[in-house]
Design an enzyme around this catalytic site. Structure first.
Site, PDB file in Angstrom:
ATOM      1  N   ALA A  16       0.813  -1.214   0.000  1.00 15.16           N
ATOM      2  CA  ALA A  16       0.000   0.000   0.000  1.00 15.16           C
ATOM      3  C   ALA A  16       0.847   1.264   0.000  1.00 15.16           C
ATOM      4  CB  ALA A  16      -0.937  -0.003   1.210  1.00 15.16           C
ATOM      5  N   ALA A  19       2.806   3.077  -5.379  1.00 16.53           N
ATOM      6  CA  ALA A  19       2.581   2.218  -6.541  1.00 16.53           C
ATOM      7  C   ALA A  19       1.321   1.383  -6.363  1.00 16.53           C
ATOM      8  CB  ALA A  19       3.792   1.316  -6.770  1.00 16.53           C
ATOM      9  N   ALA A  47       5.878   7.133   1.899  1.00 18.28           N
ATOM     10  CA  ALA A  47       5.539   8.159   2.874  1.00 18.28           C
ATOM     11  C   ALA A  47       6.772   8.820   3.470  1.00 18.28           C
ATOM     12  CB  ALA A  47       4.680   7.567   3.984  1.00 18.28           C
ATOM     13  N   GLY A  52      10.688  14.798  -3.588  1.00 18.33           N
ATOM     14  CA  GLY A  52       9.548  15.106  -4.429  1.00 18.33           C
ATOM     15  C   GLY A  52       9.480  14.204  -5.636  1.00 18.33           C
ATOM     16  N   GLU A 117      18.013  18.559  -8.341  1.00 15.28           N
ATOM     17  CA  GLU A 117      18.712  17.584  -7.517  1.00 15.28           C
ATOM     18  C   GLU A 117      19.835  16.957  -8.336  1.00 15.28           C
ATOM     19  OE1 GLU A 117      15.977  14.845  -5.732  1.00 15.28           O
ATOM     20  OE2 GLU A 117      15.056  16.380  -4.478  1.00 15.28           O
ATOM     21  N   HIS A 233      21.743   6.262  -0.254  1.00 13.54           N
ATOM     22  CA  HIS A 233      21.596   7.717  -0.236  1.00 13.54           C
ATOM     23  C   HIS A 233      22.815   8.292   0.465  1.00 13.54           C
ATOM     24  CE1 HIS A 233      20.027  11.728   0.278  1.00 13.54           C
ATOM     25  NE2 HIS A 233      18.975  11.418  -0.459  1.00 13.54           N
ATOM     26  N   ARG A 279      24.515   9.969  -7.200  1.00 14.63           N
ATOM     27  CA  ARG A 279      24.486   9.525  -5.811  1.00 14.63           C
ATOM     28  C   ARG A 279      25.581   8.520  -5.465  1.00 14.63           C
ATOM     29  NH1 ARG A 279      17.996   8.886  -4.384  1.00 14.63           N
ATOM     30  NH2 ARG A 279      17.668  11.093  -3.897  1.00 14.63           N
ATOM     31  N   HIS A 338      19.007   2.979   0.561  1.00 14.83           N
ATOM     32  CA  HIS A 338      17.888   3.866   0.253  1.00 14.83           C
ATOM     33  C   HIS A 338      16.916   3.313  -0.779  1.00 14.83           C
ATOM     34  CE1 HIS A 338      15.779   7.658   0.019  1.00 14.83           C
ATOM     35  NE2 HIS A 338      16.075   7.819  -1.257  1.00 14.83           N
ATOM     36  N   ARG A 373      19.634   4.873  -9.766  1.00 13.75           N
ATOM     37  CA  ARG A 373      18.402   5.637  -9.958  1.00 13.75           C
ATOM     38  C   ARG A 373      18.660   7.137  -9.906  1.00 13.75           C
ATOM     39  NH1 ARG A 373      14.856   8.071  -6.453  1.00 13.75           N
ATOM     40  NH2 ARG A 373      15.829   7.128  -4.608  1.00 13.75           N
ATOM     41  N   SER A 378      11.791   7.897  -8.205  1.00 18.66           N
ATOM     42  CA  SER A 378      11.131   6.734  -7.605  1.00 18.66           C
ATOM     43  C   SER A 378       9.634   6.954  -7.417  1.00 18.66           C
ATOM     44  CB  SER A 378      11.784   6.379  -6.272  1.00 18.66           C
ATOM     45  OG  SER A 378      11.812   7.490  -5.407  1.00 18.66           O
ATOM     46  N   LEU A 379       9.238   8.088  -6.824  1.00 15.73           N
ATOM     47  CA  LEU A 379       7.812   8.353  -6.685  1.00 15.73           C
ATOM     48  C   LEU A 379       7.149   8.472  -8.055  1.00 15.73           C
ATOM     49  CD1 LEU A 379       7.619  10.956  -3.759  1.00 15.73           C
ATOM     50  CD2 LEU A 379       7.016   8.536  -3.688  1.00 15.73           C
TER      51      LEU A 379
END
Length: 506
Positions: A16, A19, A47, A52, A117, A233, A279, A338, A373, A378-379
Site C-alpha cells: 500500500a 505504486a 511516505a 519530491g 537535484e 543515499h 548519488r 535507500h 536511480r 522513484s515516486l
C-alpha cells in the site's frame, strides 16, 4: 495439494505504497482488494520520501531532457524506451496526483515550484512543504482510496506465497495475520511490496521492508533483474539511529556543501558537479572520508541558514531531535541503504513472465533505473507504472484450473535477522569485494538450512550472488577488487528454480 480458497473477482494488490494505491485507483471500475501489512500510510517508503517527484513541468524542460538524464545516471543499463515512457507520462502523473489533492508547492503564478537535484540538468523536482512530499502525497492518495467504492482494504496481512495453477499462472496469494492464514484466488495479483531496505543495518526506509514480494515472485519462477544494484543515499543523518533519518538531496540543490571535520570541501575535486554528482559517487566519497576518520558533514548554514525550519521542516525536526541545530552547525551525514534498483522483471504494463502476476514500485524492475536511480524518479515511477499496472491487471479474467501452492515463505527469527542485516551492511554495502560477498552467501546458506525459505534470506541471496558474479564496478555497485567498468553494459536476469539460481540471456 488441497486447500480452502476464497474467490475474489477482481485485482489483489499486495502493498500500500504509492505504486500499490495508484494501481488500485486506476483499476476502476474493477473490484480491488488492497492487502497491507500495516495501516495505510505506515510501513512504506513512499511516505518517507522527501525530495519530491521529478518531471518535465517547466517551459525550459522537456521529457526528452528528463529521459536523457535518467539514461546518463543509469550507467548504461537503463531501457531507453521505458525511460522515455516514464518521462513523457510523468507530467500527467504529477498533475493526476495534484488533482487527487496532493498539495505541491506552487509559484506565485500557480505553476509547480521546482528544485534541482543531483544529476538533473534542469530544476524539475516538484516538492511539497520543502521536504514533505512523500507523506503529503500519500495522505491525499489514501483519502481517495478510502472513498473509492471499488476498493476494499485489509490491513495487517503479510504475504506468505503465491498460488499458481498447473500451467504456472498466478491465481492468488497465501496470507497470514496473527497466526491466522488465508488464501485468496483472483484473476490478477499486483505485487507492490516495496524494497529491501530492512535487510540493512542503517537504512533510510522502514525496517519492515524485507523483500518478501521479491522472494515470493522468485519462488514462483518470475525473472529477477539486476538485484545487485542497491542505491545508498549519500546523506542520512549520522546519529546512530536505525532507520536513519534522511537529509534530503534538495538541500544540496539549494547550495548546501559537503565538508569534513576540518571544514574542507571534498567533492569539488572528484566530479564537475561537486555535491550534485550522481548519488553513487557522492556516497563513496562520504564513505571514504568517514573511513579515513575525517567524518562527513552537510553544511547548509549559508545556503539555508535561518530559513531551515520553514524551508525543510522534516530535516530540521530530525536534526533538532538529535540535538543538532542545522541553522548554525553542519549536519553529520553517512550513506544509508535507500533504494533497490533491481526487482521483478516487468513489461511496460507491470506484467511479469508469469501470467496473472504484475509488479509495480520498488519491488519491480521496469528498466528505468539501471545501475543508479536518478534522484526523485522513484515516486514518479511508482505513480506512472502503478497506474499502468492497475489498468492492465483489471483486464485479466480468472481461469478455473486446479491450484498449486508455491513453497511458503518461512519466518526468520529476530536474532538471525539482526545477523543478516549487519552482514548485508558490511559485505553488500557501498563498497564490496569477493571475500565479503562470499562470506555473506555462506551466512544465507547457514540460515536457510536452519529456517527454510525465508523472504529476507532469498532477497539477500539474490543480491549477494549477483553482486559476486558482476565482476566490475558500475553505478551503485562498486567492487574494490574490480574497480573498473566493463566495456559492455549487461543486465542481470536470473530465475530461482528448485533452489538454484539460473542466469538468463539479457
Amino acid at each position: 495439494m488441497t486447500m480452502d480458497v476464497i474467490d475474489f473477482d477482481g485485482v489483489l494488490v499486495i502493498g500500500a505504497g504509492l505504486a500499490g494505491l495508484s494501481a488500485a485507483l486506476s483499476a476502476a471500475p474493477r473490484r480491488v482488494c488492497v492487502l497491507a501489512s500495516a495501516p495505510l500510510g505506515d510501513g512504506c517508503s513512499s511516505a518517507w520520501a522527501q525530495g519530491g517527484m521529478a518531471a518535465a513541468l517547466s517551459d525550459a524542460d522537456t521529457p526528452a531532457l528528463h529521459a536523457a538524464d535518467t539514461l546518463a545516471a543509469g550507467a548504461g543499463l537503463v531501457d531507453a524506451g521505458r525511460a522515455g515512457l516514464l518521462a513523457s507520462e510523468g507530467p500527467a502523473a504529477v498533475r493526476w496526483l495534484a488533482g487527487l489533492g496532493a498539495p505541491f508547492d506552487r509559484n506565485a503564478d500557480g505553476g509547480f515550484a521546482l528544485s534541482r537535484e543531483a544529476a538533473h540538468g534542469q530544476a524539475r523536482v516538484a516538492r511539497v512543504g520543502g521536504d514533505a512530499a512523500g507523506r503529503a502525497i500519500m495522505d491525499a492518495v489514501i483519502r481517495q482510496v478510502r472513498m473509492a467504492s471499488h476498493i476494499e482494504v485489509r490491513e495487517g496481512w503479510s504475504l506468505r506465497g503465491l498460488l499458481q495453477d498447473a500451467t504456472g499462472r498466478v491465481c492468488g496469494v497465501r496470507l497470514a495475520k496473527a497466526g491466522e492464514t488465508c488464501a485468496l484466488r483472483a484473476p490478477a495479483v499486483i505485487l507492490a511490496t516495496g524494497g529491501i531496505g530492512g535487510l540493512y543495518a542503517g537504512a533510510s526506509t522502514p525496517r519492515t521492508l524485507l523483500g518478501e514480494g521479491l522472494a515470493a515472485a522468485a519462488l514462483a519462477g518470475a525473472v529477477i533483474a539486476d538485484p545487485e544494484f542497491v542505491q545508498f543515499h549519500p546523506t542520512a543523518l549520522d546519529v546512530g539511529r536505525d532507520p536513519a533519518p534522511l537529509v534530503t538531496e534538495a538541500l544540496r540543490g539549494e547550495g548546501a556543501i559537503l565538508v569534513n571535520r576540518d571544514g574542507q570541501r571534498f567533492m569539488t575535486g572528484l566530479h564537475p558537479d561537486a555535491e550534485l554528482a550522481p548519488r553513487d559517487i557522492v556516497a563513496r566519497a562520504i564513505h571514504a572520508e568517514r573511513e579515513a576518520g575525517r567524518g562527513a558533514f552537510l553544511d547548509a548554514r549559508k545556503a539555508v541558514g535561518a530559513h531551515f525550519p520553514e524551508a525543510f521542516p522534516t530535516v530540521y525536526a530530525a536534526c533538532r531531535d538529535a540535538g543538532i541545530d542545522p541553522r548554525i552547525e553542519p549536519i553529520p551525514v553517512a550513506p544509508a541503504c535507500h533504494y533497490h534498483m533491481g526487482g521483478i522483471l516487468t513489461d511496460a504494463d507491470g506484467a511479469t513472465r508469469l501470467p496473472g502476476l504484475f509488479a509495480a514500485g520498488e519491488c519491480a524492475s521496469t528498466g528505468v533505473h539501471g545501475a543508479n536511480r536518478l534522484a526523485s524518479n522513484s515516486l514518479l515511477e511508482a505513480a506512472v507504472f502503478g497506474i499502468r499496472a492497475g489498468r492492465a491487471a483489471a483486464r485479466r479474467t480468472l481461469a478455473g484450473r486446479p491450484l498449486l501452492g508455491t513453497p511458503e515463505l518461512s519466518a526468520l527469527p529476530e536474532a538471525d535477522l539482526s545477523r543478516l542485516r549487519s552482514a548485508m551492511s558490511r559485505d553488500a554495502g557501498v563498497i564490496r569485494d569477493a571475500a565479503g560477498l562470499s562470506r555473506l552467501l555462506d551466512l544465507t546458506e547457514v540460515l536457510t538450512q536452519a529456517h527454510g525459505p525465508s523472504g529476507p534470506l532469498i532477497a539477500a541471496r539474490l543480491t549477494a550472488a549477483c553482486a559476486l558474479e558482476r565482476q566490475e564496478s558500475r553505478g551503485a555497485h562498486y567492487r574494490s577488487d574490480y574497480p573498473e567498468m566493463a566495456p559492455e553494459a549487461q543486465r542481470t536476469l536470473v530465475t530461482l528454480e528448485a533452489g538454484t539460481l539460473s542466469r538468463m540471456a539479457a
